[in-house]
Scaffold this motif. Structure first.
Motif, PDB file in Angstrom:
ATOM      1  N   SER A 160      -5.645  -4.898   7.868  1.00  0.00           N
ATOM      2  CA  SER A 160      -4.682  -3.873   7.446  1.00  0.00           C
ATOM      3  C   SER A 160      -3.629  -4.410   6.484  1.00  0.00           C
ATOM      4  O   SER A 160      -2.894  -3.627   5.871  1.00  0.00           O
ATOM      5  N   MET A 161      -3.586  -5.715   6.301  1.00  0.00           N
ATOM      6  CA  MET A 161      -2.628  -6.273   5.347  1.00  0.00           C
ATOM      7  C   MET A 161      -2.950  -5.810   3.927  1.00  0.00           C
ATOM      8  O   MET A 161      -2.052  -5.646   3.104  1.00  0.00           O
ATOM      9  N   ALA A 162      -4.212  -5.558   3.636  1.00  0.00           N
ATOM     10  CA  ALA A 162      -4.581  -5.020   2.321  1.00  0.00           C
ATOM     11  C   ALA A 162      -4.022  -3.612   2.155  1.00  0.00           C
ATOM     12  O   ALA A 162      -3.522  -3.257   1.084  1.00  0.00           O
ATOM     13  N   GLN A 163      -4.074  -2.807   3.218  1.00  0.00           N
ATOM     14  CA  GLN A 163      -3.504  -1.461   3.160  1.00  0.00           C
ATOM     15  C   GLN A 163      -1.980  -1.531   3.054  1.00  0.00           C
ATOM     16  O   GLN A 163      -1.367  -0.747   2.327  1.00  0.00           O
ATOM     17  N   LEU A 164      -1.384  -2.473   3.770  1.00  0.00           N
ATOM     18  CA  LEU A 164       0.066  -2.659   3.674  1.00  0.00           C
ATOM     19  C   LEU A 164       0.451  -3.016   2.247  1.00  0.00           C
ATOM     20  O   LEU A 164       1.425  -2.496   1.703  1.00  0.00           O
ATOM     21  N   ASP A 165      -0.325  -3.882   1.623  1.00  0.00           N
ATOM     22  CA  ASP A 165      -0.024  -4.254   0.244  1.00  0.00           C
ATOM     23  C   ASP A 165      -0.153  -3.050  -0.689  1.00  0.00           C
ATOM     24  O   ASP A 165       0.614  -2.918  -1.641  1.00  0.00           O
ATOM     25  N   THR A 166      -1.094  -2.159  -0.409  1.00  0.00           N
ATOM     26  CA  THR A 166      -1.238  -0.938  -1.212  1.00  0.00           C
ATOM     27  C   THR A 166       0.015  -0.075  -1.102  1.00  0.00           C
ATOM     28  O   THR A 166       0.517   0.440  -2.113  1.00  0.00           O
ATOM     29  N   VAL A 167       0.545   0.070   0.110  1.00  0.00           N
ATOM     30  CA  VAL A 167       1.779   0.845   0.304  1.00  0.00           C
ATOM     31  C   VAL A 167       2.926   0.195  -0.470  1.00  0.00           C
ATOM     32  O   VAL A 167       3.681   0.874  -1.175  1.00  0.00           O
ATOM     33  N   LEU A 168       3.056  -1.122  -0.358  1.00  0.00           N
ATOM     34  CA  LEU A 168       4.153  -1.819  -1.038  1.00  0.00           C
ATOM     35  C   LEU A 168       3.967  -1.823  -2.554  1.00  0.00           C
ATOM     36  O   LEU A 168       4.956  -1.822  -3.296  1.00  0.00           O
ATOM     37  N   ALA A 169       2.726  -1.810  -3.021  1.00  0.00           N
ATOM     38  CA  ALA A 169       2.476  -1.694  -4.460  1.00  0.00           C
ATOM     39  C   ALA A 169       2.978  -0.339  -4.962  1.00  0.00           C
ATOM     40  O   ALA A 169       3.574  -0.252  -6.050  1.00  0.00           O
ATOM     41  N   ARG A 170       2.760   0.700  -4.191  1.00  0.00           N
ATOM     42  CA  ARG A 170       3.278   2.017  -4.567  1.00  0.00           C
ATOM     43  C   ARG A 170       4.802   2.019  -4.557  1.00  0.00           C
ATOM     44  O   ARG A 170       5.428   2.623  -5.435  1.00  0.00           O
ATOM     45  N   ALA A 171       5.384   1.342  -3.578  1.00  0.00           N
ATOM     46  CA  ALA A 171       6.845   1.240  -3.537  1.00  0.00           C
ATOM     47  C   ALA A 171       7.358   0.484  -4.760  1.00  0.00           C
ATOM     48  O   ALA A 171       8.384   0.849  -5.339  1.00  0.00           O
ATOM     49  N   HIS A 172       6.634  -0.553  -5.176  1.00  0.00           N
ATOM     50  CA  HIS A 172       7.026  -1.309  -6.371  1.00  0.00           C
ATOM     51  C   HIS A 172       6.946  -0.425  -7.621  1.00  0.00           C
ATOM     52  O   HIS A 172       7.862  -0.442  -8.455  1.00  0.00           O
TER      53      HIS A 172
END
Length: 163
Positions: free
Chosen positions: A64-76
């Protein structure tokens, strides 16, 4: 939800600190049950927010860290598109939530404890690994939001797990 007021004072400090996992045992860590309770609540909020706002499932697995990174990429992306940029406190509100998810997955899968540790002369919420190293999940999430892909959480998490 526990009172989160004690954690607001660290927001600006956390945002301004660079992120690296510690390479050696550090003696300055103090376990803190209040940090643990807050991190647990923030992590649950991250799961609900990722699901409700982004349609992304954070299921507590290493993957799920890949999904977390996707969320944070959107936040970025959102962060860089706004003018003026969101304040450090606004970034930290998001970073506490998703950084807590990062830390909680690590704690539940690898072992460890939440507490307070000194970094660059500041005492901040941190995670202590079973091997005695400290790392700062909230700071890593803040760096991912503000600085982008070079601070991805999936790679960070994998580096921690493979230490």
């Amino acid at each position: 939800m526990p009172s989160l007021k004690p954690f607001l004072f660290v927001s600006a400090a956390l945002f301004s600190v660079t992120t690296l996992a510690a390479d050696k045992v550090q003696a300055d860590f103090v376990p803190d049950a209040a940090v643990q309770r807050a991190a647990t609540a923030y992590a649950a909020q991250a799961v609900a927010t990722a699901r409700d706002q982004f349609g992304i499932k954070l299921d507590g697995t290493d993957a799920s860290m890949a999904q977390l990174d996707t969320v944070l990429a959107r936040a970025h992306t959102s962060y860089t598109a706004k003018s003026p940029r969101p304040s450090e406190e606004q970034v930290m509100a998001v970073a506490r939530m998703y950084g807590s998810y990062l830390g909680e997955v690590y704690r539940l899968k690898q072992g460890g404890a939440w507490g307070m540790a000194t970094r660059d002369g500041q005492t901040l919420p941190a995670m202590r690994t079973r091997s005695g190293s400290n790392f700062w999940p909230w700071t890593q999430a803040a760096q991912r939001i503000s600085k982008g892909a070079g601070n991805d959480v999936a790679g960070y998490y994998n580096a921690l797990v493979n230490k």
